[in-house]
Design an enzyme around this catalytic site. Structure first.
Site, PDB file in Angstrom:
ATOM      1  N   ASN A 246       0.862  -1.188   0.000  1.00  0.00           N
ATOM      2  CA  ASN A 246       0.000   0.000   0.000  1.00  0.00           C
ATOM      3  C   ASN A 246       0.895   1.233   0.000  1.00  0.00           C
ATOM      4  O   ASN A 246       1.523   1.535   1.019  1.00  0.00           O
ATOM      5  CB  ASN A 246      -0.902  -0.034   1.241  1.00  0.00           C
ATOM      6  CG  ASN A 246      -1.741   1.222   1.384  1.00  0.00           C
ATOM      7  OD1 ASN A 246      -1.814   2.037   0.465  1.00  0.00           O
ATOM      8  ND2 ASN A 246      -2.370   1.376   2.543  1.00  0.00           N
TER       9      ASN A 246
ATOM     10  N   GLU B 252      -5.169  -5.125  10.676  1.00  0.00           N
ATOM     11  CA  GLU B 252      -4.135  -4.124  10.900  1.00  0.00           C
ATOM     12  C   GLU B 252      -4.365  -3.429  12.237  1.00  0.00           C
ATOM     13  O   GLU B 252      -5.215  -2.532  12.333  1.00  0.00           O
ATOM     14  CB  GLU B 252      -4.173  -3.073   9.786  1.00  0.00           C
ATOM     15  CG  GLU B 252      -3.900  -3.650   8.423  1.00  0.00           C
ATOM     16  CD  GLU B 252      -3.308  -2.605   7.493  1.00  0.00           C
ATOM     17  OE1 GLU B 252      -2.296  -2.907   6.869  1.00  0.00           O
ATOM     18  OE2 GLU B 252      -3.836  -1.486   7.432  1.00  0.00           O
TER      19      GLU B 252
ATOM     20  N   SER C 103       3.857  -2.307  10.172  1.00  0.00           N
ATOM     21  CA  SER C 103       5.323  -2.327  10.325  1.00  0.00           C
ATOM     22  C   SER C 103       5.969  -3.638   9.871  1.00  0.00           C
ATOM     23  O   SER C 103       6.936  -4.104  10.482  1.00  0.00           O
ATOM     24  CB  SER C 103       5.710  -2.005  11.778  1.00  0.00           C
ATOM     25  OG  SER C 103       5.256  -0.706  12.136  1.00  0.00           O
TER      26      SER C 103
HETATM   27  O1  LIG Z   1      -1.585  -0.581   4.655  1.00  0.00           O
HETATM   28  C1  LIG Z   1      -0.548  -0.756   5.297  1.00  0.00           C
HETATM   29  C2  LIG Z   1      -0.516  -0.560   6.714  1.00  0.00           C
HETATM   30  O2  LIG Z   1      -1.134   0.612   7.093  1.00  0.00           O
HETATM   31  C3  LIG Z   1       0.833  -0.774   7.341  1.00  0.00           C
HETATM   32  O3  LIG Z   1       1.658   0.332   7.151  1.00  0.00           O
HETATM   33  P1  LIG Z   1       3.188   0.227   7.668  1.00  0.00           P
HETATM   34  O4  LIG Z   1       3.754  -1.022   7.045  1.00  0.00           O
HETATM   35  O5  LIG Z   1       3.856   1.469   7.174  1.00  0.00           O
HETATM   36  O6  LIG Z   1       3.131   0.125   9.155  1.00  0.00           O
END
Ligand SMILES: O=C[C@H](O)COP(=O)(O)O
Length: 271
Positions: A18, A182, A228
């Site tokens: 994403n 998430e 993360s």
């Molecule tokens: O869509 C992805 C999530 O919000 C995780 O984001 P992150 O990998 O930057 O923590």
């Protein structure tokens, strides 16, 4: 995640990036090209582990052109869609437009949409249905904030979001749906939920899907963890039985790091 006796996974692992509001359309093409080259050099087998990118809307036409022109096997999708099909909804994007751009998937109810844009469970259920109506598979995001986690009600909270999001779906749609767990406290913070936290919630989600749609359906729905995820923690998370993939934010902007996550199996062998 378990493999069957023939070495195949129960469900095809799904590694999704994403990009959020990063990468203009020129930067996006470069990122996707670098990712494709890296995975090609590593002889990645896309039939074994599916790869998808969720760029900003303005990148999607360029992504489509690159994917078609270079015959890439990377899927892509929008980060949101309207619950409506067309009309006077300034700023919104119809699922029909995403379908026309070759989007296979669309994110629905990412926590940043739930909080910043105040999207309700009712609206998100309408968006899930709109995605199916237009032939795009929704990736329904669910998960709790820190206060709910600390209160110990995270499973109830997340399952309530799930039930609201999938209300009224057919069994066929529920089997095709992807659900991303998430925990909000782990997004972009460097705080990664432990593999056992991811497994606890994914098992609870699968069990709830079984109650709602039956065991055959629940065995097919792919469940992702997001928050993360990096190359050095993806393998342990993906080893869990009910975790079928990851939704990656920050690390998906680095093609080498994201490719590392896609190639999590090679880390498992090395462990
Ligand atoms: O869509 C992805 C999530 O919000 C995780 O984001 P992150 O990998 O930057 O923590």
């Amino acid at each position: 995640m378990t493999t069957s006796t023939n070495g195949a996974f129960d469900r095809t692992p799904f590694i999704a990036g994403n990009w959020k509001m990063n990468m203009d359309h020129v930067q996006g093409i470069t990122l996707l090209q670098k990712l494709a080259w890296t995975l090609s050099d590593a002889k990645h087998d896309y039939s074994r582990v599916e790869v998808a990118a969720f760029p900003p809307f303005t990148d999607l036409r360029g992504v489509q052109t690159l994917v078609q022109g270079d015959d890439l096997h990377i899927a892509y999708g929008g980060q949101d869609l309207s619950q409506f099909d067309s009309g006077a909804y300034t700023g919104d994007i119809s699922g029909q437009f995403l379908n026309k751009l070759g989007c296979k998937y669309v994110l629905v109810g990412h926590s940043e949409r739930r909080t910043i844009h105040n999207e309700s469970d009712e609206v998100l259920n309408a968006k899930v249905k709109a995605a199916f109506r237009h032939g795009v598979v929704p990736v329904l995001c669910v998960g709790e904030g820190l206060e709910i986690r600390q209160a110990g009600t995270h499973v109830d909270h997340t399952l309530q979001q799930l039930r609201a999001g999938v209300a009224g779906l057919t069994n066929e749609q529920a089997a095709e749906l992807v659900v991303a767990y998430e925990p909000v406290w782990a997004i972009g913070t460097g705080e990664v939920a432990g593999p056992e936290d991811a497994q606890e919630m994914c098992a609870a989600i699968r069990s709830e899907l079984e109650t709602l749609f039956g065991a055959d359906v629940a065995a097919k729905t792919r469940l992702l963890y997001g928050g993360s995820v990096k190359g050095n923690n993806a393998g342990a998370i993906l080893r869990e039985r009910d975790v079928d993939g990851v939704l990656v934010g920050g690390a998906s902007l680095d093609p080498a790091e994201f490719a590392n996550i896609v190639r999590f199996e090679s880390h498992l062998v090395a462990d």
